[in-house]
Design a protein around this motif. Sequence first.
Motif, PDB file in Angstrom:
ATOM      1  N   VAL A  61       1.812  -2.141   3.352  1.00  0.00           N
ATOM      2  CA  VAL A  61       2.179  -1.438   4.575  1.00  0.00           C
ATOM      3  C   VAL A  61       3.253  -2.243   5.296  1.00  0.00           C
ATOM      4  N   ILE A  62       4.316  -1.563   5.694  1.00  0.00           N
ATOM      5  CA  ILE A  62       5.428  -2.180   6.420  1.00  0.00           C
ATOM      6  C   ILE A  62       5.387  -1.635   7.842  1.00  0.00           C
ATOM      7  N   TYR A  63       5.403  -2.519   8.833  1.00  0.00           N
ATOM      8  CA  TYR A  63       5.317  -2.043  10.213  1.00  0.00           C
ATOM      9  C   TYR A  63       6.291  -2.781  11.111  1.00  0.00           C
ATOM     10  N   ASP A  64       6.577  -2.146  12.242  1.00  0.00           N
ATOM     11  CA  ASP A  64       7.517  -2.709  13.213  1.00  0.00           C
ATOM     12  C   ASP A  64       6.730  -3.404  14.320  1.00  0.00           C
ATOM     13  N   GLN A  65       7.031  -4.680  14.526  1.00  0.00           N
ATOM     14  CA  GLN A  65       6.282  -5.470  15.514  1.00  0.00           C
ATOM     15  C   GLN A  65       6.592  -5.065  16.952  1.00  0.00           C
ATOM     16  N   ASN A  66       7.778  -4.526  17.179  1.00  0.00           N
ATOM     17  CA  ASN A  66       8.152  -4.135  18.543  1.00  0.00           C
ATOM     18  C   ASN A  66       7.505  -2.810  18.942  1.00  0.00           C
ATOM     19  N   ALA A  67       7.707  -1.781  18.107  1.00  0.00           N
ATOM     20  CA  ALA A  67       7.173  -0.457  18.418  1.00  0.00           C
ATOM     21  C   ALA A  67       5.693  -0.333  18.081  1.00  0.00           C
ATOM     22  N   LYS A  68       5.179  -1.274  17.275  1.00  0.00           N
ATOM     23  CA  LYS A  68       3.771  -1.254  16.866  1.00  0.00           C
ATOM     24  C   LYS A  68       3.436   0.015  16.083  1.00  0.00           C
ATOM     25  N   ILE A  69       4.334   0.376  15.168  1.00  0.00           N
ATOM     26  CA  ILE A  69       4.097   1.545  14.322  1.00  0.00           C
ATOM     27  C   ILE A  69       4.354   1.184  12.861  1.00  0.00           C
ATOM     28  N   ILE A  70       3.717   1.924  11.968  1.00  0.00           N
ATOM     29  CA  ILE A  70       3.969   1.779  10.542  1.00  0.00           C
ATOM     30  C   ILE A  70       5.252   2.536  10.207  1.00  0.00           C
ATOM     31  N   VAL A  71       6.124   1.910   9.425  1.00  0.00           N
ATOM     32  CA  VAL A  71       7.378   2.563   9.053  1.00  0.00           C
ATOM     33  C   VAL A  71       7.498   2.790   7.548  1.00  0.00           C
ATOM     34  N   GLY A  72       6.523   2.302   6.777  1.00  0.00           N
ATOM     35  CA  GLY A  72       6.566   2.520   5.339  1.00  0.00           C
ATOM     36  C   GLY A  72       5.285   2.079   4.680  1.00  0.00           C
ATOM     37  N   ALA A  73       4.982   2.665   3.529  1.00  0.00           N
ATOM     38  CA  ALA A  73       3.780   2.291   2.797  1.00  0.00           C
ATOM     39  C   ALA A  73       3.966   2.595   1.320  1.00  0.00           C
ATOM     40  N   GLN A  74       3.335   1.761   0.494  1.00  0.00           N
ATOM     41  CA  GLN A  74       3.375   1.945  -0.958  1.00  0.00           C
ATOM     42  C   GLN A  74       2.011   1.587  -1.536  1.00  0.00           C
ATOM     43  N   ILE A  75       1.611   2.328  -2.559  1.00  0.00           N
ATOM     44  CA  ILE A  75       0.311   2.094  -3.194  1.00  0.00           C
ATOM     45  C   ILE A  75       0.489   2.069  -4.702  1.00  0.00           C
ATOM     46  N   PHE A  76      -0.147   1.095  -5.338  1.00  0.00           N
ATOM     47  CA  PHE A  76      -0.212   1.051  -6.806  1.00  0.00           C
ATOM     48  C   PHE A  76      -1.678   1.035  -7.216  1.00  0.00           C
ATOM     49  N   GLY A  77      -2.025   1.885  -8.165  1.00  0.00           N
ATOM     50  CA  GLY A  77      -3.412   1.892  -8.612  1.00  0.00           C
ATOM     51  C   GLY A  77      -3.628   2.820  -9.791  1.00  0.00           C
ATOM     52  N   TYR A  78      -4.877   3.212  -9.965  1.00  0.00           N
ATOM     53  CA  TYR A  78      -5.298   4.069 -11.072  1.00  0.00           C
ATOM     54  C   TYR A  78      -6.331   5.065 -10.520  1.00  0.00           C
TER      55      TYR A  78
END
Length: 447
Positions: free
Chosen positions: A379-396
Amino acid sequence: MKVIVIGGSTAGMTAVSKLKRILKDEIEIIAYQKLKYPSLGSCGIPYYVGKHFDNPESMIARTAAQFQDNQIFVKTACEITKADFKAKTIYGINLETKQEFTDTYDKLIISVGAIPRQLNLPGETATNVFTGTTLEAAIALRDSLKTIQNVTIIGGGFIGLEFCESFGLAGKNVTLIEADKWVSRKLIDEEIAQLLVADLEKKGIKIKTNAKVAEFIVINNKVTKIKLLSGEEISTDLVLVGIGVTPNTAFLKTTDLKMNEFGAILVNDQFETNIKDVYAVGDCVMTKNIIDNRLNYISLATVAAKNGKVLGNILAGKKDSFPGAIGTAIIQVFNSEIARTGYTKEQAVNNGFNVKEVIITGTDHTNYVADAKPVTIKVIYDQNAKIIVGAQIFGYNKASLRINALIPLIWTKTKINEIEYLDLPYSPPFSKSVDVLNVVLAKINEE
């Protein structure tokens, strides 16, 4: 009202189908399609080549005859070569009869999609070089499985990766050549890419990154070897080029239609261009990313279909608008799955976000139920706005579908201090009582 569609792909045909359902006999609709068929679901081509299904025609969502039954007239094998927006006239050629034609419109929808990027190397038109984007190419690729053994895929985007499976399942020797530092760099970060590459290499797929093609060696109009800039030569029986796409708008570049430097048409949230009564949708337009309102080029069938639905409503007089997109995508290659949404870390940094990231690996369900597998969430998030700006998942095991819980958090810009205790479902075959996604969200709040 007479509406003409240039292109017979998802966005435009969805728009006029919606429009026709609403206005019925009040409207005349004609679509001009360069191919011999409309509405090809080209996303299915790697799966047809990989023998997940046997009838290639099933990738055609609706035939020209089916559209005609609804009084939408699709003229196939007709290429539009020029448009005169002042005269509201289009010019084209019937590719079968070679006859030129003109037609006039009240409203024009440009839905010409995108075409594969080219390497622009001699030999690229050899008979065993494919891009894998048409029905004819799909059939030829599958037929080739009977006679080939060595396959080279150029380009490590999601399409190239899917073709790794297609040819791998057929027992072919597959080499993937990627010019960038890691595969699918525009879609996923390096940590996630490495997990997939490790699995592909276990399946016998050879992955070469930071590798650029210098030359095709051609004998009897077939590529027999690919020479890299490093000097290495790779013997091959078939080449699949998948280095991305570009908007199919070259025939419009001499007009006053506003496009960016890559030929993507600029539209507003009503899909209006800068020219009155001319609209554009799908893979030939720029899309607003709702995270920061930047214009992105997002070539996805899901986005194109939504474009079409909104435009159909608008042309029918209904109030509607397209909010934008966040580039959500998902892929399965053999047993490995990747899902992604929003920006990668690299993109977020380049767009000026004050970025932090959290990466957690857990299991997709309880250990005491058989076949628990690892799942990694970034999960990638912005420390200033306190929101998530991207996400990636690897699995099965469909673990990648956890992305569906993260999408609305990004979409609504929910503050990260509100999501630690997100109420996710639990049952031993599906998850743990504290799911790995809950662990990720808790970790964000600890940072």
